[in-house]
Design an enzyme around this catalytic site. Structure first.
Site, short mmCIF file in Angstrom:
data_model
loop_
_atom_site.label_atom_id
_atom_site.label_comp_id
_atom_site.label_asym_id
_atom_site.label_seq_id
_atom_site.Cartn_x
_atom_site.Cartn_y
_atom_site.Cartn_z
N ASN A 192 0.80 -1.23 0.00
CA ASN A 192 0.00 0.00 0.00
C ASN A 192 0.83 1.27 0.00
OD1 ASN A 192 1.03 -0.02 2.60
ND2 ASN A 192 -0.94 0.11 3.63
N LYS A 193 2.16 1.15 -0.06
CA LYS A 193 3.01 2.32 0.04
C LYS A 193 3.16 3.04 -1.31
CE LYS A 193 3.85 2.11 4.44
NZ LYS A 193 2.98 0.98 4.82
N ILE A 194 3.84 4.18 -1.30
CA ILE A 194 3.98 5.02 -2.48
C ILE A 194 4.63 4.26 -3.62
CG2 ILE A 194 5.02 7.15 -3.38
CD1 ILE A 194 4.90 8.03 -0.31
#
Length: 393
Positions: A192-194
């Site tokens: 879910n990170k950048i």
């Protein structure tokens, strides 16, 4: 399910062709173990990108925090000061090494660690001759904490700083990358990170000798002899060559991903500013946030609706939204830990948990999808204007 009602996720992975090419290259080499050319290159590229002297690719950001604490010698007789408004993975490594967390509130300006609360905590610890082994500062939702006052305080008491920059790769503070202000910095590449490697993390530092020790521990502390010998406790913490290849492709579009998330936040801000009782997470004048998630507070006294009700309404519209992190001092696991609020009258993190909501923020979110989110929020608040919800846009 109709296209108009397809699920909108909070922060889904966003992959492209560059990642596919590099992954296939790693696959074709048959070098898929937790070492290889892509691992070495990913470490070098991250270090160069953020301006650190070195980096170690790991299986998670949590592993990076654990290794940083061990490098600093934290153990069962020690305390470690931590941001309270964060995900539990920021604090759990303190328990891994047997130390005791002390929890520090946020400040209103950035929602990150309050220098005022930290100063009180350090003063009391010094008076008791029990200064912490480290301070773990979280850069919340992609926004830098106030690293200059925090570093100044920690330097006064000779306490090292670890930066949990899991949500802040690509963010800066006074022109310098988040994750490079402390002794150690940690990034996450969770799904879910950048940018993502599906799962993974990176430990960065200017202390190359410490990074080499961390690299050894992360590979089960195997010694460089022609047989398996181990004199120290090690861990299975290394990142695979396949995942590092994905990370290299993702890193090449980091600026685009950050720009997309910032644009999403700006559209939310422009539309939701017209609704009573909704306020955005402020951006510090000292830095540039990644806006990993677009976060707002909802004042029930003003708008007659709370964050939980909005999240429920969005779920009925097949839109994923979440509360902000539940503070660690409210968690059953950590509620017995010492907690320092921002001041005698205000616990900022408690208010943010009560009022905060995270809206869909993935860099692949389309304007049409965002229009759906905004319309659903407006409908939940009972907004009825000429032209319907599109009057907000």
């Amino acid at each position: 399910m109709s296209v108009t009602n397809e699920r909108i996720f909070l922060s889904p992975p966003h992959l492209g062709e560059e990642e596919r090419k590099l992954l296939l290259d790693a696959f074709a080499s048959n070098w898929i173990a937790p070492l290889g050319e892509h691992v070495d290159a990913f470490e070098q590229e991250i270090a160069e990108r953020v301006g650190a002297r070195g980096a170690v690719a790991l299986s998670s950001g949590t592993a990076g925090l654990h290794l940083a604490l061990r490098l600093l010698g934290a153990g069962p007789t020690d305390t470690v000061f931590c941001s309270t408004l964060t995900f539990v993975a920021s604090v759990n490594p303190v328990l891994y090494v047997g130390a005791t967390p002390v929890l520090i509130d946020s400040e209103p300006q950035t929602w990150n660690m309050s220098p005022a609360a930290l100063e009180r905590a350090l003063q009391e610890a010094a008076a008791q001759n029990r200064l912490p082994k480290a301070v773990i500062v979280v850069h919340l939702y992609g926004q830098s904490a106030g690293m200059e006052p925090i570093n100044r305080l920690c330097a006064r008491y000779e306490v090292p700083v670890i930066e949990d920059a899991a949500e802040a790769l690509g963010a800066t503070y006074r022109g310098k990358a988040c994750g490079t202000w402390g002794r150690f910095g940690v990034y996450s590449f969770n799904g879910n990170k950048i940018i993502t490697t599906s799962g993974g993390g990176m430990l960065v530092s200017d202390d190359l000798a410490a990074l080499e020790k961390a690299r050894s521990w992360a590979a089960q502390a195997r010694e460089p002899v022609p047989y398996y010998q181990h004199s120290e406790l090690g861990y299975n913490y290394r990142l695979s060559n396949l995942l590092a290849a994905v990370g290299r492709g993702q890193l090449r579009v980091l600026a685009e991903r950050v720009a997309a998330r910032r644009a999403i936040f700006q559209r939310y801000q422009a539309a939701l500013a017209k609704l009573p009782g909704i306020s955005p997470m402020p951006e510090s004048a000292d830095g540039v946030s990644t806006r990993w998630l677009s976060v707002f507070t909802i004042d029930e006294a003003v708008c007659g609706c709370n964050a939980e009700a909005v999240i429920t309404a969005l779920a009925l519209a097949n839109i994923e939204a979440r509360r902000v992190w539940k503070p660690m001092h409210q968690q059953p696991l950590y509620r017995e830990c010492r907690y320092y609020p921002h001041d005698d009258t205000l616990s900022v993190s408690d208010r943010l948990f009560a009022q905060g909501i995270c809206l869909p923020s993935g860099s692949s979110l389309t304007e049409a999808q965002q229009t759906r989110v905004i319309a659903a929020v407006a409908e939940c608040l009972g907004l009825k204007q000429e032209g319907g919800s599109h009057a907000l846009l």
